[in-house]
Every structure is written in structure tokens, then in C-alpha cells.
Design an enzyme around this catalytic site. Structure first.
Site, PDB file in Angstrom:
ATOM      1  N   TYR A   4      -2.474  -0.833  10.145  1.00 18.50           N
ATOM      2  CA  TYR A   4      -2.542  -1.112   8.703  1.00 18.50           C
ATOM      3  C   TYR A   4      -1.252  -0.663   8.018  1.00 18.50           C
ATOM      4  CZ  TYR A   4      -4.147  -1.097   3.855  1.00 18.50           C
ATOM      5  OH  TYR A   4      -4.258  -1.327   2.496  1.00 18.50           O
TER       6      TYR A   4
ATOM      7  N   SER B 255       0.861  -1.192   0.000  1.00 10.88           N
ATOM      8  CA  SER B 255       0.000   0.000   0.000  1.00 10.88           C
ATOM      9  C   SER B 255       0.892   1.236   0.000  1.00 10.88           C
ATOM     10  CB  SER B 255      -0.874  -0.014   1.265  1.00 10.88           C
ATOM     11  OG  SER B 255      -1.511   1.235   1.438  1.00 10.88           O
TER      12      SER B 255
HETATM   13  N1  LIG Z   1      -8.614  -0.992  -2.522  1.00 10.02           N
HETATM   14  C1  LIG Z   1      -7.587  -0.179  -2.384  1.00 10.02           C
HETATM   15  O1  LIG Z   1      -7.674   1.028  -2.709  1.00 10.02           O
HETATM   16  C2  LIG Z   1      -6.280  -0.693  -1.841  1.00 10.02           C
HETATM   17  C3  LIG Z   1      -5.185   0.182  -1.829  1.00 10.02           C
HETATM   18  C4  LIG Z   1      -3.972  -0.296  -1.345  1.00 10.02           C
HETATM   19  C5  LIG Z   1      -3.848  -1.601  -0.903  1.00 10.02           C
HETATM   20  N2  LIG Z   1      -4.950  -2.425  -0.923  1.00 10.02           N
HETATM   21  C6  LIG Z   1      -4.750  -3.807  -0.482  1.00 10.02           C
HETATM   22  O2  LIG Z   1      -5.284  -4.690  -1.451  1.00 10.02           O
HETATM   23  C7  LIG Z   1      -5.728  -5.902  -0.833  1.00 10.02           C
HETATM   24  C8  LIG Z   1      -7.165  -6.182  -1.228  1.00 10.02           C
HETATM   25  O3  LIG Z   1      -7.954  -5.116  -0.736  1.00 10.02           O
HETATM   26  P1  LIG Z   1      -9.446  -4.803  -1.238  1.00 10.02           P
HETATM   27  O4  LIG Z   1      -9.493  -3.348  -1.442  1.00 10.02           O
HETATM   28  O5  LIG Z   1      -9.817  -5.742  -2.320  1.00 10.02           O
HETATM   29  O6  LIG Z   1     -10.222  -5.121   0.121  1.00 10.02           O
HETATM   30  P2  LIG Z   1     -11.646  -5.794   0.386  1.00 10.02           P
HETATM   31  O7  LIG Z   1     -12.575  -5.462  -0.711  1.00 10.02           O
HETATM   32  O8  LIG Z   1     -11.968  -5.417   1.786  1.00 10.02           O
HETATM   33  O9  LIG Z   1     -11.315  -7.351   0.295  1.00 10.02           O
HETATM   34  C9  LIG Z   1     -10.465  -7.934   1.262  1.00 10.02           C
HETATM   35  C10 LIG Z   1     -10.544  -9.429   1.159  1.00 10.02           C
HETATM   36  O10 LIG Z   1      -9.771  -9.975   2.233  1.00 10.02           O
HETATM   37  C11 LIG Z   1     -10.575 -10.924   2.913  1.00 10.02           C
HETATM   38  N3  LIG Z   1     -10.245 -11.023   4.333  1.00 10.02           N
HETATM   39  C12 LIG Z   1     -10.269 -10.042   5.250  1.00 10.02           C
HETATM   40  N4  LIG Z   1     -10.009 -10.548   6.460  1.00 10.02           N
HETATM   41  C13 LIG Z   1      -9.826 -11.878   6.299  1.00 10.02           C
HETATM   42  C14 LIG Z   1      -9.569 -12.954   7.184  1.00 10.02           C
HETATM   43  N5  LIG Z   1      -9.469 -12.763   8.508  1.00 10.02           N
HETATM   44  N6  LIG Z   1      -9.438 -14.196   6.678  1.00 10.02           N
HETATM   45  C15 LIG Z   1      -9.574 -14.414   5.361  1.00 10.02           C
HETATM   46  N7  LIG Z   1      -9.841 -13.448   4.465  1.00 10.02           N
HETATM   47  C16 LIG Z   1      -9.977 -12.188   4.936  1.00 10.02           C
HETATM   48  C17 LIG Z   1     -11.991 -10.419   2.747  1.00 10.02           C
HETATM   49  O11 LIG Z   1     -12.900 -11.465   3.004  1.00 10.02           O
HETATM   50  P3  LIG Z   1     -14.476 -11.176   3.253  1.00 10.02           P
HETATM   51  O12 LIG Z   1     -15.012 -10.799   1.906  1.00 10.02           O
HETATM   52  O13 LIG Z   1     -14.980 -12.462   3.742  1.00 10.02           O
HETATM   53  O14 LIG Z   1     -14.551 -10.046   4.221  1.00 10.02           O
HETATM   54  C18 LIG Z   1     -11.968  -9.954   1.312  1.00 10.02           C
HETATM   55  O15 LIG Z   1     -12.169 -11.033   0.431  1.00 10.02           O
HETATM   56  C19 LIG Z   1      -5.542  -5.695   0.676  1.00 10.02           C
HETATM   57  O16 LIG Z   1      -4.326  -6.293   1.074  1.00 10.02           O
HETATM   58  C20 LIG Z   1      -5.459  -4.188   0.814  1.00 10.02           C
HETATM   59  O17 LIG Z   1      -4.721  -3.804   1.943  1.00 10.02           O
HETATM   60  C21 LIG Z   1      -6.143  -2.009  -1.386  1.00 10.02           C
END
Ligand SMILES: NC(=O)c1ccc[n+]([C@@H]2O[C@H](COP(=O)([O-])OP(=O)(O)OC[C@H]3O[C@@H](n4cnc5c(N)ncnc54)[C@H](OP(=O)(O)O)[C@@H]3O)[C@@H](O)[C@H]2O)c1
Length: 252
Positions: free
Chosen positions: A172, A159
Site C-alpha cells: 500500500y 496517502s
Molecule cells: N480513508 C482514509 O483515511 C484514507 C487515507 C489516505 C488515503 N486514502 C485513499 O483514498 C482512496 C479512497 O479510499 P476510501 O477510504 O474511500 O476506501 P474505501 O471506503 O475502501 O473505498 C474504496 C473504493 O475503491 C473501490 N475498489 C477497491 N478495489 C477495487 C477494484 N479492484 N476495482 C474497482 N474498484 C475497487 C471500492 O469498491 P467496492 O466498494 O466495490 O469494494 C470502493 O468503492 C483510496 O485510494 C485510499 O488509498 C484513504
């Protein structure tokens, strides 16, 4: 930290991932869901790991409906799974697959964003468990299966706040710095000794549930959709990045 981009105008071959078996964590929603679907469309057998079975089953069905290779589902809550669960997971996959060609460590928790002075320890520990310790445990026990691959890739999700610290982003941000550190340590250990490369990838602002929670005042569609950043995921997980290891990437 030097941050790289994928080659401009990168166009993956249609069969880029044919014959590969890839594990995606957090495959039920957001970026992980789109990555799993995309990897299957490019030919991979995808192991869908997540904590919400109904979401994983929906992704499974979508992959089957679109004619992708039959995926596998692993229900696992990374916040509560103990070390034995990871050992069991690895022995289960060893029975099913002759090798593992890659892991996309994508599952992540945002946690509380508040001053360190008033941070809640239990919330801090949960974020570290999911965002850092789970990456270590999965990698630790799946390395033998990754070593059986002729060309394997480990992609760790970073990130912007894991590269330059930001006030009030608490566990985070710290967890993403740890992710970058884990990437560098592991890449160093595997360089010259195996066929496994390790890189980090920052998706940057992407329209998912996590982003909408972090920035409720934004218009969600102002940010790219997960599908828009898939070229970077394909580049790093597929053989086009065979020579690249120990590097930090931005998805765009
Ligand atoms: N979106 C952004 O702008 C952004 C920017 C920088 C970095 N990131 C990184 O990109 C990655 C994906 O993020 P996203 O935006 O796609 O987030 P998201 O939509 O919140 O999806 C996160 C995923 O992780 C799963 N998860 C969370 N806690 C878990 C646990 N205890 N055990 C197993 N699975 C778990 C969630 O499962 P559930 O669906 O069951 O909750 C979901 O499938 C993350 O590492 C995040 O830090 C995202």
C-alpha cells in the site's frame, strides 16, 4: 516533498462543474462515492466506475433523485481487467462523450500490512494492479479524450504513507509512492503542451471502510467524514486550480 493545501476558506461556485464530464474510480463507496455525489451536485456529469454494481446503482439513484445530470456506470474490477478492457472503455466513452474533463483516480486497496520478509506476492501484485497499474492504463487510454477538453484535471489519490515510508505498510505504502511518481512524470510530460493538469491529493484520515479496517481501535467518528474534505476535491477537479500542476496536496 513539498505538500500544499488548498486556499484557506475556499468556497466553490455552485456551478463550478457545470458542463463537465468527470470519471471517478471507486465511486461506489467511501470517499469516491461522496466525491461522485458532490461533483454531480456542482453540475458535472459523472462516470461512476467500480467493481460492485449494486453500490454504483445506489450512487446513480442518489444523483438522479437529487436532480444531478444523468450519470453513467462502468462496472470494472481493476484487479482483473486486462489492457483490452481499458481500450474498450475508452472507445465506449469516446462514442458517448465529446471530451473528458477530469479523472479522480480514487479506487484503492489496503492489502496486507505485514513485514516485507513475509509478504504474500499475490496480495502485493493485486495492490499494485489496483493502486498503480490501473491508474496508468486508464490514463494512457483516456488521454486522447482528455485532450479534447478545454480544461482538464487528473487527480491521483495519495496517502501519508506514500510520502514518508512506514514499516509494515507494504505494498500500500509503496503503491502510493508510485502514485506520487506517476503524478510527477505525467505532469512533466503534459506541462506546456496541453490543457491537462495533474496533481496528487492525500485525503488524510477519513471515516471510511478502509480507515476502519486499518485502525480498528479508533473511534470512527473522531475522523472527518468524506463530505468534510470535499472542498479540496472540488478545488483540484474544477477550474479554480487551472494554473496548478505537478503538485502534492493534503485535503486538510
Ligand atoms: N480513508 C482514509 O483515511 C484514507 C487515507 C489516505 C488515503 N486514502 C485513499 O483514498 C482512496 C479512497 O479510499 P476510501 O477510504 O474511500 O476506501 P474505501 O471506503 O475502501 O473505498 C474504496 C473504493 O475503491 C473501490 N475498489 C477497491 N478495489 C477495487 C477494484 N479492484 N476495482 C474497482 N474498484 C475497487 C471500492 O469498491 P467496492 O466498494 O466495490 O469494494 C470502493 O468503492 C483510496 O485510494 C485510499 O488509498 C484513504
Amino acid at each position: 516533498m513539498e505538500v500544499l493545501s488548498i486556499p484557506s476558506n475556499y468556497t466553490p461556485r455552485e456551478d463550478l462543474l457545470a458542463g463537465k464530464t468527470l470519471l471517478v474510480t471507486g465511486a461506489g463507496d467511501g470517499i469516491g462515492r461522496t466525491a461522485a455525489q458532490t461533483f454531480a451536485r456542482y453540475g458535472a456529469t459523472v462516470v461512476l466506475l467500480g467493481r460492485t454494481v449494486s453500490k454504483l446503482e445506489a450512487v446513480y439513484d442518489e444523483i438522479e433523485t437529487t436532480g444531478g445530470p444523468k450519470p453513467a456506470i462502468i462496472e470494472m474490477d481493476l484487479a482483473t481487467a486486462d489492457e483490452q478492457s481499458y481500450q474498450n472503455l475508452a472507445s465506449g466513452l469516446e462514442k458517448e462523450f465529446s471530451c473528458l474533463d477530469g479523472i479522480l483516480h480514487n479506487a484503492g486497496l489496503l492489502g496486507d500490512r505485514r513485514p516485507i520478509e513475509s509478504a504474500d506476492y499475490s496480495s502485493w501484485q493485486t495492490v499494485m494492479q489496483v493502486n498503480v497499474n490501473a491508474q496508468f492504463l486508464l490514463t494512457r487510454y483516456l488521454l486522447p479524450l482528455l485532450k479534447e477538453s478545454s480544461n482538464a484535471s487528473i487527480v491521483l489519490t495519495s496517502s501519508t504513507v506514500g510520502r514518508v515510508g512506514r514499516a509494515y505498510w507494504g505494498a500500500y505504502a509503496v503503491s502510493k509512492f508510485a502514485t506520487e511518481g506517476f503524478m510527477q512524470v505525467l505532469a512533466g510530460e503534459l506541462e506546456n503542451t496541453t490543457n491537462i493538469r495533474v496533481n496528487s491529493l492525500n485525503p488524510r484520515a477519513t471515516n471510511t471502510g478502509m480507515r476502519r479496517t486499518a485502525y480498528p481501535a479508533e473511534t470512527p467518528t473522531d475522523n472527518p467524514a468524506p463530505a468534510d474534505i470535499m472542498p479540496a476535491y472540488l478545488y483540484l477537479i474544477g477550474n479554480d486550480s487551472s494554473e496548478v500542476t505537478g503538485k502534492a496536496f493534503d485535503a486538510r
